[in-house]
Design an enzyme around this catalytic site. Structure first.
Site, short mmCIF file in Angstrom:
data_model
loop_
_atom_site.label_atom_id
_atom_site.label_comp_id
_atom_site.label_asym_id
_atom_site.label_seq_id
_atom_site.Cartn_x
_atom_site.Cartn_y
_atom_site.Cartn_z
N GLY A 148 0.85 -1.19 0.00
CA GLY A 148 0.00 0.00 0.00
C GLY A 148 0.88 1.23 0.00
CE1 TYR A 152 -1.52 4.51 13.08
CE2 TYR A 152 -1.51 5.95 11.17
CZ TYR A 152 -2.01 4.85 11.84
OH TYR A 152 -2.98 4.09 11.24
CB CYS A 184 -12.72 22.23 18.90
SG CYS A 184 -13.08 23.83 18.20
C1 LIG Z 1 -2.51 -2.61 5.85
C2 LIG Z 1 -2.23 -3.92 5.23
C3 LIG Z 1 -1.44 -3.98 4.08
C4 LIG Z 1 -0.75 -2.78 3.46
O1 LIG Z 1 0.19 -2.26 4.32
P1 LIG Z 1 1.25 -1.15 3.81
O2 LIG Z 1 2.09 -0.91 4.99
O3 LIG Z 1 0.46 0.04 3.42
O4 LIG Z 1 2.01 -1.73 2.67
C5 LIG Z 1 -1.25 -5.22 3.50
N1 LIG Z 1 -1.80 -6.34 4.03
C6 LIG Z 1 -2.57 -6.31 5.13
C7 LIG Z 1 -3.14 -7.55 5.66
C8 LIG Z 1 -2.80 -5.09 5.78
O5 LIG Z 1 -3.53 -5.07 6.89
#
Ligand SMILES: *Cc1c(COP(=O)(O)O)cnc(C)c1O
Length: 408
Positions: A275, A315, A342
């Protein structure tokens, strides 16, 4: 590497100035660079090109349909974690044979849809969930392919909220129960055992946690082989980190080089679920200065808040902040950059040295493409921002700003 660069003291995305985009679409505004996205997609494809690999983009990191269409057209699949994401992947036209379904609390409705869509793989998170999947498969007269999400119990140096492979994590099946899970699935005969899955966390910048996990998974896969349970897929999850500040994340080339030898030994086909590494540095959040407030500290109050970008509050995440126009003659000062929400946690950045700035001027918050818009909310009853894609000299809206009437 991205395509957000200064030209004569003015920040550009590819060939378009951010000032010009703000004039047309107002702020706060998410802006993505197509060339950056395509570059990242090509990079990950090229390092795995000599292997049998399916790359399933993690929809939760960014669910803009227009961007997802670009990813699909480049051949990527989808990693979905909800009914909404499964439906979105279908709407985008992703081949179901490139869709995987994750999550630790899948509802019957979600499991039913995943089975009916005939997706590639359901990553089953627990033995309890296996029983649900099995019951639903039986009632539908189907025989879906599953993997188990295992927890290899790996420590990663990332924020605790995004470390998912720790011993007490809510995710996955502990390795010591994994053999029972596979044997039960075999006995049930309602599902096809196809894979093995793990995802140890997010924003991981070193290679060693991935290799440590793979070593454990390889050992376990040998136990399966002894019991004549043969795997088609090894799904290594996502989690690759990016540079927000001074991190030096492992390169894709190194990641592939170090993981492929293990992956090949575990199963003939690899599934990746990236991701952040594909989308984070593809996008920025553009904000306008409402006012500069000087108390015991200097605050830049901007029109984007934690409802638009939650990562700093949630985070403690660092996002680089750049003035859209540089005035070299201005002095530099320390500022906290805060939103209008707020909530005292509504701080986008602390103690940043920036040129003196005035109301109406623009700031770009970098690295906002992943878990940015995707985590935005209507908190304080604020409409969600618009999203714009830049492609060379062109730019266009890829999701309109929410209208206030929609949320009243
Ligand atoms: C969030 C998630 C991802 C993607 O994570 P990234 O750090 O954005 O690459 C992939 N697989 C699972 C199961 C996730 O929960």
């Amino acid at each position: 590497m991205d395509y957000f660069q200064y030209k004569k003291n003015e920040l550009f995305v590819e060939n378009v100035s951010l000032t010009e985009i703000a004039k047309k679409f107002k702020t706060p505004l998410y802006i993505y660079s197509k060339a950056t996205l395509v570059r990242h997609i090509n990079a990950i494809k090229s390092v795995f090109k000599n292997t049998k690999t399916t790359i399933c983009f993690a929809y939760k990191s960014n669910s803009n349909k227009h961007l997802l269409t670009i990813l699909k057209e480049k051949g990527l699949g989808a990693d979905c974690v909800s009914l909404g994401e499964l439906l979105l992947a279908r709407k985008v036209g992703v081949n179901p044979r490139k869709i995987v379904f994750n999550g630790n609390g899948k509802t019957d409705e979600e499991i039913k849809l995943a089975i009916k869509m005939n997706i590639k793989l359901i990553n089953v998170d627990s033995i309890e969930e296996l029983l649900n999947v099995s019951r639903i498969a039986k009632s539908l007269g189907r025989n879906p392919e599953i993997a188990f999400r295992l927890n290899p119990e790996i420590k990663v140096s990332t924020h605790p909220h995004i470390a998912t492979g720790l011993k007490n994590s809510k995710f996955g099946i502990p390795l010591k129960h994994a053999l029972d899970a596979y044997n039960l699935a075999k006995k049930l005969k309602t599902v096809r055992i196809s894979g093995i899955h793990f995802h140890i966390g997010s924003q991981i910048t070193e290679i060693s946690p991935f290799v440590e996990a793979l070593k454990k998974i390889l050992l376990f896969s040998r136990k399966l082989k002894k019991q004549k349970i043969l795997l088609k897929y090894v799904n290594i999850g996502g989690g690759l980190g990016v540079r927000y500040k001074e991190e030096v994340p492992v390169t894709l080339k190194e990641y592939a080089k170090k993981t492929i030898p293990y992956l090949k030994k575990i199963a003939p086909e690899t599934i990746l679920e990236p991701g952040r590494v594909l989308i984070a540095n593809t996008g920025i959040l553009l904000a306008k200065v409402i006012l500069v407030k000087r108390t015991s500290k200097n605050f830049i109050v901007v029109d984007a808040g934690m409802n638009d970008l939650l990562r700093p509050s949630m985070y403690d995440a660092y996002h680089e902040i750049l003035p859209v126009r540089i005035f070299p003659e201005r002095k530099r000062e320390n500022f906290d950059i805060v939103g209008p929400i707020c909530e005292s946690g509504d701080v986008l950045a602390k103690k940043r040295k920036l040129q003196t700035i005035y109301s109406g001027e623009l700031l770009a918050i970098k690295g906002a493409g992943a878990y940015g818009y995707a985590m935005s909310s209507n908190y304080n009853l604020r409409p969600k921002p618009a999203e714009v894609l830049v492609d060379g000299e062109k730019f266009y809206e890829i999701r309109p700003r929410q209208r206030i009437e929609e949320i009243l």
